[in-house]
Design a protein around this motif. Structure first.
Motif, mmCIF file in Angstrom:
data_model
loop_
_atom_site.group_PDB
_atom_site.id
_atom_site.type_symbol
_atom_site.label_atom_id
_atom_site.label_comp_id
_atom_site.label_asym_id
_atom_site.label_seq_id
_atom_site.Cartn_x
_atom_site.Cartn_y
_atom_site.Cartn_z
ATOM 1 N N GLU A 1 0.826 -1.209 0.000
ATOM 2 C CA GLU A 1 0.000 0.000 0.000
ATOM 3 C C GLU A 1 0.858 1.256 0.000
ATOM 4 O O GLU A 1 1.905 1.319 0.650
ATOM 5 N N ASP A 2 0.409 2.269 -0.733
ATOM 6 C CA ASP A 2 1.164 3.509 -0.820
ATOM 7 C C ASP A 2 0.828 4.426 0.354
ATOM 8 O O ASP A 2 -0.006 4.126 1.205
ATOM 9 N N ARG B 1 -2.255 4.427 3.261
ATOM 10 C CA ARG B 1 -1.961 4.262 4.688
ATOM 11 C C ARG B 1 -2.534 5.414 5.518
ATOM 12 O O ARG B 1 -2.752 5.265 6.714
ATOM 13 N N SER B 2 -2.728 6.561 4.895
ATOM 14 C CA SER B 2 -3.300 7.695 5.607
ATOM 15 C C SER B 2 -4.819 7.658 5.652
ATOM 16 O O SER B 2 -5.423 8.164 6.600
ATOM 17 N N THR B 3 -5.437 7.062 4.633
ATOM 18 C CA THR B 3 -6.877 7.226 4.470
ATOM 19 C C THR B 3 -7.683 5.940 4.601
ATOM 20 O O THR B 3 -8.916 5.997 4.615
ATOM 21 N N THR B 4 -7.022 4.776 4.675
ATOM 22 C CA THR B 4 -7.760 3.521 4.831
ATOM 23 C C THR B 4 -7.195 2.728 6.000
ATOM 24 O O THR B 4 -6.100 2.998 6.482
ATOM 25 N N GLN B 5 -7.970 1.738 6.427
ATOM 26 C CA GLN B 5 -7.594 0.940 7.600
ATOM 27 C C GLN B 5 -7.212 -0.494 7.230
ATOM 28 O O GLN B 5 -7.434 -1.430 7.989
ATOM 29 N N GLY B 6 -6.616 -0.667 6.047
ATOM 30 C CA GLY B 6 -6.106 -1.974 5.673
ATOM 31 C C GLY B 6 -7.127 -2.840 4.964
ATOM 32 O O GLY B 6 -8.232 -2.411 4.617
ATOM 33 N N LYS B 7 -6.727 -4.102 4.760
ATOM 34 C CA LYS B 7 -7.566 -5.085 4.079
ATOM 35 C C LYS B 7 -7.775 -6.280 5.006
ATOM 36 O O LYS B 7 -6.988 -6.513 5.920
ATOM 37 N N ALA B 8 -8.843 -7.023 4.738
ATOM 38 C CA ALA B 8 -9.147 -8.188 5.577
ATOM 39 C C ALA B 8 -7.909 -9.081 5.685
ATOM 40 O O ALA B 8 -7.259 -9.393 4.682
ATOM 41 N N TYR B 9 -7.581 -9.485 6.907
ATOM 42 C CA TYR B 9 -6.390 -10.299 7.142
ATOM 43 C C TYR B 9 -6.627 -11.715 6.610
ATOM 44 O O TYR B 9 -7.739 -12.237 6.686
ATOM 45 N N PRO B 10 -5.607 -12.359 6.027
ATOM 46 C CA PRO B 10 -5.788 -13.717 5.505
ATOM 47 C C PRO B 10 -6.402 -14.654 6.541
ATOM 48 O O PRO B 10 -5.981 -14.685 7.703
ATOM 49 N N GLY B 11 -7.394 -15.398 6.110
ATOM 50 C CA GLY B 11 -8.100 -16.300 7.006
ATOM 51 C C GLY B 11 -9.336 -15.693 7.627
ATOM 52 O O GLY B 11 -10.082 -16.378 8.329
ATOM 53 N N ASP C 1 -19.041 -2.463 -3.442
ATOM 54 C CA ASP C 1 -17.899 -1.643 -3.050
ATOM 55 C C ASP C 1 -18.210 -0.166 -3.277
ATOM 56 O O ASP C 1 -18.885 0.205 -4.243
ATOM 57 N N GLY C 2 -17.692 0.660 -2.365
ATOM 58 C CA GLY C 2 -17.921 2.088 -2.463
ATOM 59 C C GLY C 2 -19.105 2.581 -1.665
ATOM 60 O O GLY C 2 -19.323 3.790 -1.561
ATOM 61 N N HIS C 3 -19.872 1.650 -1.077
ATOM 62 C CA HIS C 3 -21.033 2.025 -0.279
ATOM 63 C C HIS C 3 -20.754 1.739 1.197
ATOM 64 O O HIS C 3 -20.206 0.694 1.547
ATOM 65 N N PRO D 1 -12.782 -0.657 -4.138
ATOM 66 C CA PRO D 1 -12.668 -1.745 -5.118
ATOM 67 C C PRO D 1 -11.450 -2.640 -4.927
ATOM 68 O O PRO D 1 -11.505 -3.834 -5.215
ATOM 69 N N GLY D 2 -10.346 -2.114 -4.426
ATOM 70 C CA GLY D 2 -9.154 -2.942 -4.212
ATOM 71 C C GLY D 2 -9.174 -3.733 -2.926
ATOM 72 O O GLY D 2 -8.234 -4.488 -2.636
ATOM 73 N N GLY D 3 -10.220 -3.580 -2.119
ATOM 74 C CA GLY D 3 -10.339 -4.329 -0.875
ATOM 75 C C GLY D 3 -10.009 -3.543 0.371
ATOM 76 O O GLY D 3 -10.231 -4.025 1.491
ATOM 77 N N SER D 4 -9.486 -2.323 0.224
ATOM 78 C CA SER D 4 -9.162 -1.518 1.395
ATOM 79 C C SER D 4 -10.441 -1.071 2.104
ATOM 80 O O SER D 4 -11.450 -0.769 1.462
ATOM 81 N N LEU D 5 -10.355 -1.028 3.423
ATOM 82 C CA LEU D 5 -11.500 -0.670 4.255
ATOM 83 C C LEU D 5 -11.323 0.734 4.810
ATOM 84 O O LEU D 5 -10.233 1.105 5.241
#
Length: 531
Positions: A344-345, A349-359, A375-377, A419-423
Motif C-alpha cells: 500500500e502507498d 496508509r493515511s486514508t484507509t484501515q487496511g484489508k481483511a487479514y488472511p483467514g 464496493d464504495g457504499h 474496489p481494491g479491498g481496502s476498508l
C-alpha cells in the motif's frame, strides 16, 4: 512465488514454554522499574499455576486478574493458562460497582490482585468494596495477592505461593496437556451501548493464531523483535501484541501507566522495532514531547496508528523509514481483523484501515436489512473467521443478536470497502449522525477538524435537535500554545464540508477533562455532557 505462511495453532501456555526453552535468558518483558527473562516468566507462572491447583481450581475455572501492567501480571496470566483455567482480565480503572458486577456475572473462582505503590488505585480496597456489594457468594471467593502483602480479605503473596508447594510440576503439566485450542482462554469484558459490559469468550486459537502469525511473518525484523505497546494488558489492543511477542520469543516493552517521556526513554534504550501507540492521543503526546527526535527511533520498522489522515501524514514525515500500518479490530475479534498490506502507498496508509487479514472474511451490509452492499457504499461490517469470539459469556440473547447461524459477527462498525479491498472506517453505527435525513459519519467531521494546525484532538457526537433530529457538536483540545475561537473553527469546517456536516458548537477541552475508557475517549460520556 509468494512465501508460504503456514498456520500455527496452539494453547496460549505453549507459547511461553517454547520461548523459555529456546531463549531462557532473553528479556521477555521490560518495564521502567522491572524486567523478567523468559526463564523467570516461566518460573513465576508455574508457581502461580501450582497454587491455583492447590486452591482447588479445576480445568476451565474462571480466574480474574486485577493487576496493572507488571511482571506479576504476565506471570499470573500464564499461570492461569498453565493450570488449564480461563483468565478474566479486569480493568484496573473500574469502580467497585463495575467490578462487583463482572465478578458476579463471570462466575469467578478466584481473584489474583496487587497491592503496590505503582498501582493506579488501592485495588485491594476497591475489591473489598466490590465484594461487599456482590452477590451472596462474594465473601467466599478466593482472593490472593501476586504482588505485595496486605491484611484483609486477600491471601498475601508469600502465603499464596506456599500453597503451591503441595502440587508438583508434573501435576501442572498433566492439566496443561489436556487444553484444546478451541477451549476458552480469555473472557474479556467490553463496554458498549448496554447498561452492563459484555464478556467476550475468546478461545486459544483466536488469541494465539493471528498475533503470532503477524509477529512472525508480517512484523518481524529478524531473530529478535522488540515490541512496545502503550495500553493496559487487560485490553486486547495491548494483550494481543504481547501474545505475539511471546510467540516469537521477542522482548515486550510496556509500563504501568502511560507517560510520553517514559515511553520514549524505554523505546530508545531497548531499540524498539515495533510500536503500538494505537490511538491519536498517544501518538500525538509522543511526537510533541521535547524528548522526541526521529533519530532516536532508528530501529523502529513498524508502527500501528489509527488516526486522522493529517496525523498519519505527520508521523510518516517524521519517520520515513518506519512502515506506518493501520488496522481494524475489536475485542470480539481478538484484536485485528484487517491490516495494511506491504504494497500500500502512503495515501492508502493515511486514508484507509487496511484489508481483511488472511483467514478472515468480511462483508459490508445495509445495517437495517442485512443486504450486501457493493464496493464504495458505506454499511455495517460483518466479520467471520477463526478469530471471532465464541459468544458473550452467560448471555445467549446477546450472542444470538451478535453472531448469526453462519458465524458472521455483527460488529456495529460502519465501513466502506474500496474496489481494491481496502476498508475505510466511518465510526460506530451509533456514531452515525442523522442530520435532517442526511447520514453524517462522526469520523469524517473529526478528520476535517484535525486538519487545522491548532487542533490536537477532535471528537464529534450528535446533539438532539427538534428540527433536524440531531446536529454535530465537536469537543476539541488545542495544541499547546495555540488559540482559535469557536467561530473561526466552525468557519474552517464550513469551507471544507457540506453545511449539514458542520459542527453547530465547539466545546473546548483540556487534556485532563477528556472522559476515558481503557484506551480511548468515551463518547457516551461526551453525549451525556451535552444532555
Amino acid at each position: 512465488m509468494s512465501p508460504v505462511v503456514t498456520t500455527e495453532v496452539c494453547p496460549l501456555a505453549d507459547l511461553l514454554l517454547r520461548a523459555a526453552h529456546s531463549h531462557p535468558d532473553r528479556a521477555a518483558l521490560i518495564l521502567p522499574s522491572a524486567r523478567a527473562s523468559y526463564a523467570e516468566l516461566r518460573a513465576g507462572a508455574l508457581s502461580i499455576a501450582r497454587s491455583l491447583l492447590a486452591m482447588g481450581a479445576r480445568r476451565g475455572a474462571h480466574i480474574a486478574l486485577l493487576i496493572p501492567n507488571s511482571v506479576e501480571y504476565a506471570q499470573a496470566l500464564f499461570g492461569v493458562m498453565l493450570a488449564g483455567c480461563v483468565a478474566v482480565p479486569l480493568n484496573t480503572r473500574h469502580r467497585a460497582a463495575e467490578l462487583g458486577y463482572i465478578i458476579d456475572h463471570a462466575d469467578i473462582f478466584a481473584i489474583l490482585t496487587s497491592r503496590h505503590d505503582e498501582d493506579p488505585a488501592d485495588l485491594h480496597a476497591v475489591l473489598e468494596e466490590a465484594l461487599r456489594g456482590a452477590g451472596s457468594d462474594g465473601g467466599r471467593r478466593r482472593i490472593a495477592l501476586v504482588r505485595g502483602e496486605a491484611p484483609g480479605i486477600a491471601l498475601g503473596r508469600r502465603a499464596f505461593l506456599r500453597l503451591g508447594e503441595a502440587v508438583t510440576e508434573a501435576q501442572v503439566e498433566s492439566v496443561r496437556r489436556c487444553v484444546r485450542v478451541r477451549d476458552p482462554a480469555l473472557i474479556i469484558y467490553t463496554s458498549g451501548t448496554t447498561a452492563h459490559p459484555k464478556g467476550c469468550v475468546l478461545p486459544h486459537e483466536a488469541v494465539t493464531r493471528g498475533p503470532v502469525e503477524r509477529a512472525r511473518h508480517r512484523l518481524s525484523v529478524g531473530d529478535h523483535d522488540v515490541t512496545w505497546a502503550a495500553g493496559p494488558l487487560f485490553h486486547i489492543g495491548s494483550l494481543a501484541p504481547f501474545i505475539g511477542s511471546v510467540g516469537v520469543a521477542g522482548t515486550f516493552l510496556t509500563d504501568s501507566w502511560f507517560d510520553a517521556g517514559r515511553a520514549i526513554r524505554l523505546m530508545t534504550e531497548h531499540g524498539a522495532t515495533l510500536a503500538w501507540p494505537w490511538f491519536s492521543a498517544i501518538a500525538q503526546a509522543i511526537i510533541d514531547h521535547p524528548g522526541f527526535a526521529p533519530e532516536r527511533f532508528a530501529t523502529l520498522r513498524h508502527l500501528f496508528l489509527i488516526a486522522p489522515p493529517a496525523l498519519v501524514d505527520r508521523v510518516q514525515d517524521l519517520l520515513p523509514e518506519t512502515e506506518i500500518l493501520q488496522a481494524c479490530g475489536m475485542t470480539e475479534t481478538a484484536g485485528i481483523f484487517a491490516l495494511s498490506d506491504r504494497s500500500e502507498d502512503r495515501l492508502s496508509r493515511s486514508t484507509t484501515q487496511g484489508k481483511a487479514y488472511p483467514g478472515v472474511e468480511v462483508r459490508i451490509v445495509d445495517a437495517d436489512s442485512g443486504v450486501d452492499l457493493p464496493d464504495g457504499h458505506m454499511g455495517e461490517i460483518l466479520v467471520r473467521g477463526y478469530n471471532v469470539m465464541d459468544g458473550y459469556w452467560a448471555d445467549r440473547a446477546r450472542t444470538d443478536q451478535g453472531i448469526d447461524a453462519d458465524g458472521w459477527l455483527r460488529t456495529g462498525d460502519l465501513y466502506t470497502r474500496l474496489p481494491g479491498g481496502s476498508l475505510v472506517f466511518a465510526g460506530r453505527c451509533k456514531d452515525m449522525l442523522k442530520v435532517g435525513g442526511e447520514n453524517v459519519a462522526a469520523t469524517e467531521v473529526e478528520a476535517v477538524l484535525a486538519e487545522h494546525p491548532a487542533v490536537k484532538i477532535a471528537e464529534v457526537v450528535g446533539r438532539p435537535d427538534i428540527r433536524l433530529d440531531e446536529v454535530p457538536v465537536a469537543f476539541v483540545e488545542l495544541r499547546a500554545g495555540r488559540t482559535i475561537g469557536e467561530d473561526a473553527l466552525i468557519a474552517h469546517c464550513r469551507a471544507r464540508a457540506a453545511g449539514y456536516k458542520v459542527p453547530r458548537a465547539i466545546v473546548f477541552m483540556t487534556d485532563a477533562e477528556w472522559p476515558m475508557s481503557a484506551t480511548k475517549i468515551d463518547k457516551r460520556a461526551l453525549r451525556a455532557r451535552l444532555a
